[in-house]
Scaffold this motif. Structure first.
Motif, mmCIF file in Angstrom:
data_model
loop_
_atom_site.group_PDB
_atom_site.id
_atom_site.type_symbol
_atom_site.label_atom_id
_atom_site.label_comp_id
_atom_site.label_asym_id
_atom_site.label_seq_id
_atom_site.Cartn_x
_atom_site.Cartn_y
_atom_site.Cartn_z
ATOM 1 N N ASN A 190 0.820 -1.220 0.000
ATOM 2 C CA ASN A 190 0.000 0.000 0.000
ATOM 3 C C ASN A 190 0.850 1.265 0.000
ATOM 4 O OD1 ASN A 190 -2.524 -1.302 0.202
ATOM 5 N ND2 ASN A 190 -2.225 -1.576 2.404
ATOM 6 N N VAL A 230 -3.601 -3.096 -4.563
ATOM 7 C CA VAL A 230 -3.983 -4.423 -4.078
ATOM 8 C C VAL A 230 -4.981 -4.257 -2.936
ATOM 9 C CG1 VAL A 230 -1.802 -5.549 -4.676
ATOM 10 C CG2 VAL A 230 -2.009 -4.400 -2.482
ATOM 11 N N ASP A 231 -5.939 -5.151 -2.841
ATOM 12 C CA ASP A 231 -6.935 -4.992 -1.792
ATOM 13 C C ASP A 231 -7.598 -6.307 -1.388
ATOM 14 O OD1 ASP A 231 -8.643 -3.899 0.027
ATOM 15 O OD2 ASP A 231 -9.898 -2.826 -1.417
ATOM 16 N N ARG A 232 -7.414 -6.689 -0.166
ATOM 17 C CA ARG A 232 -8.178 -7.752 0.484
ATOM 18 C C ARG A 232 -7.858 -7.660 1.968
ATOM 19 N NH1 ARG A 232 -8.658 -14.260 -1.108
ATOM 20 N NH2 ARG A 232 -10.634 -14.524 -0.021
ATOM 21 N N LYS A 296 -8.210 3.901 -2.795
ATOM 22 C CA LYS A 296 -8.068 2.852 -1.784
ATOM 23 C C LYS A 296 -7.242 3.330 -0.580
ATOM 24 C CE LYS A 296 -6.449 -1.180 -0.060
ATOM 25 N NZ LYS A 296 -5.185 -1.692 0.404
ATOM 26 N N LEU A 300 -10.228 3.607 2.044
ATOM 27 C CA LEU A 300 -10.129 2.385 2.868
ATOM 28 C C LEU A 300 -9.050 2.530 3.938
ATOM 29 C CD1 LEU A 300 -10.014 -1.354 1.705
ATOM 30 C CD2 LEU A 300 -9.064 -0.523 3.810
ATOM 31 N N ASN A 301 -7.794 2.712 3.499
ATOM 32 C CA ASN A 301 -6.704 2.653 4.469
ATOM 33 C C ASN A 301 -6.706 3.844 5.437
ATOM 34 O OD1 ASN A 301 -5.057 1.301 1.741
ATOM 35 N ND2 ASN A 301 -5.288 0.121 3.601
ATOM 36 N N HIS A 304 -9.417 3.315 7.779
ATOM 37 C CA HIS A 304 -9.042 2.167 8.604
ATOM 38 C C HIS A 304 -8.183 2.628 9.785
ATOM 39 C CE1 HIS A 304 -8.641 -2.372 7.407
ATOM 40 N NE2 HIS A 304 -9.668 -2.139 8.167
ATOM 41 N N ARG A 374 -3.942 -4.772 14.804
ATOM 42 C CA ARG A 374 -3.240 -5.075 13.549
ATOM 43 C C ARG A 374 -3.210 -3.823 12.657
ATOM 44 N NH1 ARG A 374 -3.810 -5.955 8.126
ATOM 45 N NH2 ARG A 374 -6.032 -5.518 8.144
ATOM 46 N N VAL A 375 -4.378 -3.235 12.466
ATOM 47 C CA VAL A 375 -4.453 -2.082 11.558
ATOM 48 C C VAL A 375 -3.686 -0.893 12.144
ATOM 49 C CG1 VAL A 375 -6.023 -0.507 10.369
ATOM 50 C CG2 VAL A 375 -6.666 -2.913 10.640
ATOM 51 N N LYS A 382 2.578 4.034 7.898
ATOM 52 C CA LYS A 382 1.325 4.026 7.127
ATOM 53 C C LYS A 382 0.723 5.431 6.998
ATOM 54 C CE LYS A 382 -0.148 -0.625 8.609
ATOM 55 N NZ LYS A 382 -1.028 -1.325 9.576
ATOM 56 N N ARG A 386 -1.102 7.915 3.873
ATOM 57 C CA ARG A 386 -2.550 8.045 3.873
ATOM 58 C C ARG A 386 -3.038 9.476 4.084
ATOM 59 N NH1 ARG A 386 -3.821 2.309 7.138
ATOM 60 N NH2 ARG A 386 -2.480 1.119 5.738
HETATM 61 C C1 CS2 Z 1 -4.867 -1.980 6.738
HETATM 62 C C2 CS2 Z 1 -4.568 -2.801 5.516
HETATM 63 O O1 CS2 Z 1 -2.982 -2.672 7.951
HETATM 64 C C3 CS2 Z 1 -3.645 -1.723 7.584
HETATM 65 O O2 CS2 Z 1 -3.375 -0.588 7.916
HETATM 66 O O3 CS2 Z 1 -5.481 -0.780 6.397
HETATM 67 O O4 CS2 Z 1 -3.795 -3.926 5.826
HETATM 68 C C4 CS2 Z 1 -5.859 -3.227 4.821
HETATM 69 O O5 CS2 Z 1 -6.504 -4.230 5.560
HETATM 70 C C5 CS2 Z 1 -5.547 -3.725 3.443
HETATM 71 O O6 CS2 Z 1 -4.856 -2.745 2.735
HETATM 72 C C6 CS2 Z 1 -6.820 -4.124 2.711
HETATM 73 O O7 CS2 Z 1 -6.540 -4.335 1.379
#
Ligand code: CS2
Length: 499
Positions: A190, A230-232, A296, A300-301, A304, A374-375, A382, A386
């Motif tokens: 990412n 990539v995303d999952r 993404k 998402l991130n 997150h 984890r996140v 990270k 972001r």
């Molecule tokens: C998450 C990612 O660890 C993190 O910070 O935001 O691992 C997230 O689960 C993945 O990018 C999803 O594709």
């Protein structure tokens, strides 16, 4: 059911292959060397490649290498390089067994085998999932951190590199010195512009070698670095996943991978030496990866990160737990719609409201139970990816994005709590490569404002450009005070009133 570790059932290599298995009957030759054998790789690239080889053939077996850990390679080796992907959501469940690995090794002692594998003409792709922290980027130079001990070591030791960038450069060096056949280096992490970024870091490493010309010319002429998104969502493996895999398979898998059902992969079709037929497996090839990547990384991130830090401080162990706390849900809605969404242009093929509503259902996956710890780990590598551009975007119109500032404050409260503040067990479980440095700063600074200022000026985490935005720094300090004095709920209410 008995715990998986005390199980008497047979090991995975004694399995009667289930119908949905992706085990390729005649093993393909190795075409891919992968660095970073963690859960994400095993549920993403390995899955797509197993499906592609099953349906379309090709010598695209994956030789996997884990930089530090030996646990996953050992578990895989013990079961004929197989493992299961346990896809779980409140409404569906599936088990797949990708039989695509041709090797699985780990640890610095085995790196010569990786270099040897990269040097072979038959290797066509080097792929990597080493997380943001694994690239050793210096926020100051925005290039390679040449002070990182691993880089210093790798520049002196061609045969035993320790960093991902060192391994790639040294592996390419062997190719340049023997046959110069083309190859692709594919980042699956990412990072914004992950392919371009990897190329820049490898070339920077090469420029520091004594005689870089031959290798540089080889890289420039024969090595491609496609960008990809990539995303999952793939959490770490817990006992309950081991038990679930065993219950469903009837055999004991030492290293199953839990994963959500959703999976996406957008890649630039820029492969110097061919690739598996991923296009038949739902992978999207486009020249416009950047739009997907920004979508993404931010929606998402970025969100997150907010969920993980606010959630942990609210005592939530999991992302779905955090997502259902009303004031956090409101924070998520606002950061998405008011702070991240205006900062980039959505890919024309997708609608923001559909993507966002899908994100909410992904974050609501209570049975997957992805952890806030984890996140929230590695925030120092990270968050710059972001939040930096969105903050600069809003600052250009004189606005401080309140929930982004709150996210940074909550991160600091989690990983470097000021004396006397207890962020709770989920925050304490977060790891961060800058944790020690941040704790040192937190201990010596006399106010939160001084502490936050030092994080931007002395900790080598964020770009120097961000450090110039004093109102952003002040806002972070204000939220940090609020968190410490009145708790995260009250800080989130304050952000709501200022948004
Ligand atoms: C998450 C990612 O660890 C993190 O910070 O935001 O691992 C997230 O689960 C993945 O990018 C999803 O594709």
């Amino acid at each position: 059911m008995a715990s998986a570790s005390s199980s008497n059932s047979s090991p995975l290599n004694k399995i009667t292959v289930p119908q949905n298995s992706l085990i390729v009957q005649s093993a393909p030759g190795t075409g891919i060397v992968h660095i970073g054998l963690g859960n994400f790789h095993r549920a993403h690239l390995a899955f797509y490649t197993a499906c592609a080889v099953r349906d379309s053939g090709g010598d695209w077996g994956i030789f996997g290498y884990s930089l530090r850990s030996t646990a996953i390679p050992e578990a895989m080796t013990n079961q004929d390089l197989l493992y299961s992907i346990v896809t779980i959501s409140p409404t569906s469940e599936a088990i797949d067994i990708p039989g695509i690995h041709t090797g699985a090794i780990g640890g610095p002692d085995r790196v010569s085998e990786v270099l040897a594998q990269i040097s072979l003409v038959s290797t066509k792709i080097i792929s990597l999932t080493v997380t943001e922290a694994g690239y050793l980027i210096s926020p100051q130079s925005n290039g390679l951190n040449i002070q990182a001990p691993e880089i210093i070591h790798d520049l002196k030791n061609p045969l035993s590199p320790k960093s991902a960038i060192g391994i790639i450069a040294r592996g390419l060096e062997l190719r340049a010195n023997s046959h110069c056949e083309p190859i692709t280096v594919m980042s699956c992490d990412n990072l914004s512009g992950n392919g371009d970024r990897t190329r820049q870091l490898v070339l920077e490493f090469v420029s520091l070698l004594d005689s870089p010309i031959k290798l540089r010319t080889y890289i420039e002429n024969s090595v491609t670095f496609p960008n990809s998104m990539v995303d999952r969502i793939v959490p770490g493996t817990e006992l309950r996943h081991l038990e679930l895999a065993e219950e469903r398979l009837g055999v004991h898998d030492l290293s199953p991978v839990p994963a959500e059902e959703f999976s996406m992969w957008i890649v630039e079709d820029n492969f110097a030496a061919g690739r598996p037929a991923w296009e038949n497996q739902g992978v999207i090839f486009t020249d416009d990866v950047a739009a997907y990547e920004l979508m993404k990384l931010r929606l998402l991130n970025g969100t997150h990160s907010l969920l993980s830090y606010l959630g942990a401080l609210a005592g939530q162990e999991t992302i779905p737990g955090a997502r259902f706390v009303p004031y956090i849900e409101q924070a998520v809605q606002t950061i998405l719609n008011k702070e991240f969404l205006p900062s980039f242009t959505m890919p024309p093929a997708l609608k923001a409201e559909d993507y966002i509503s899908q994100l909410f259902s992904r974050w609501s996956n209570t049975v997957l139970g992805d952890r806030t710890s984890r996140v929230g780990s590695d925030g120092s590598t990270k968050l710059p990816q972001r939040i930096t551009e969105p903050v600069l975007f809003h600052q250009r119109s004189g606005v401080v994005p309140q929930y982004i500032a709150l996210t940074v404050a909550a991160w600091l409260a989690c990983v470097a709590p000021i004396k006397g503040f207890d962020p709770g067990a989920d925050a304490r479980a977060m790891k961060d490569p800058s944790k020690e440095k941040l704790l040192e700063l937190a201990a010596v600074k006399s106010s939160t404002h001084e502490f936050v200022t030092s994080v931007f000026n002395e900790a080598a985490i964020f770009s120097t450009e961000l450090a110039q935005h004093l109102d952003f720094i002040e806002t972070i300090a204000m939220y940090l005070d609020q968190i410490i004095e009145n708790g995260i709920h009250s800080a989130a209410d304050l952000a709501a009133s200022r948004s």
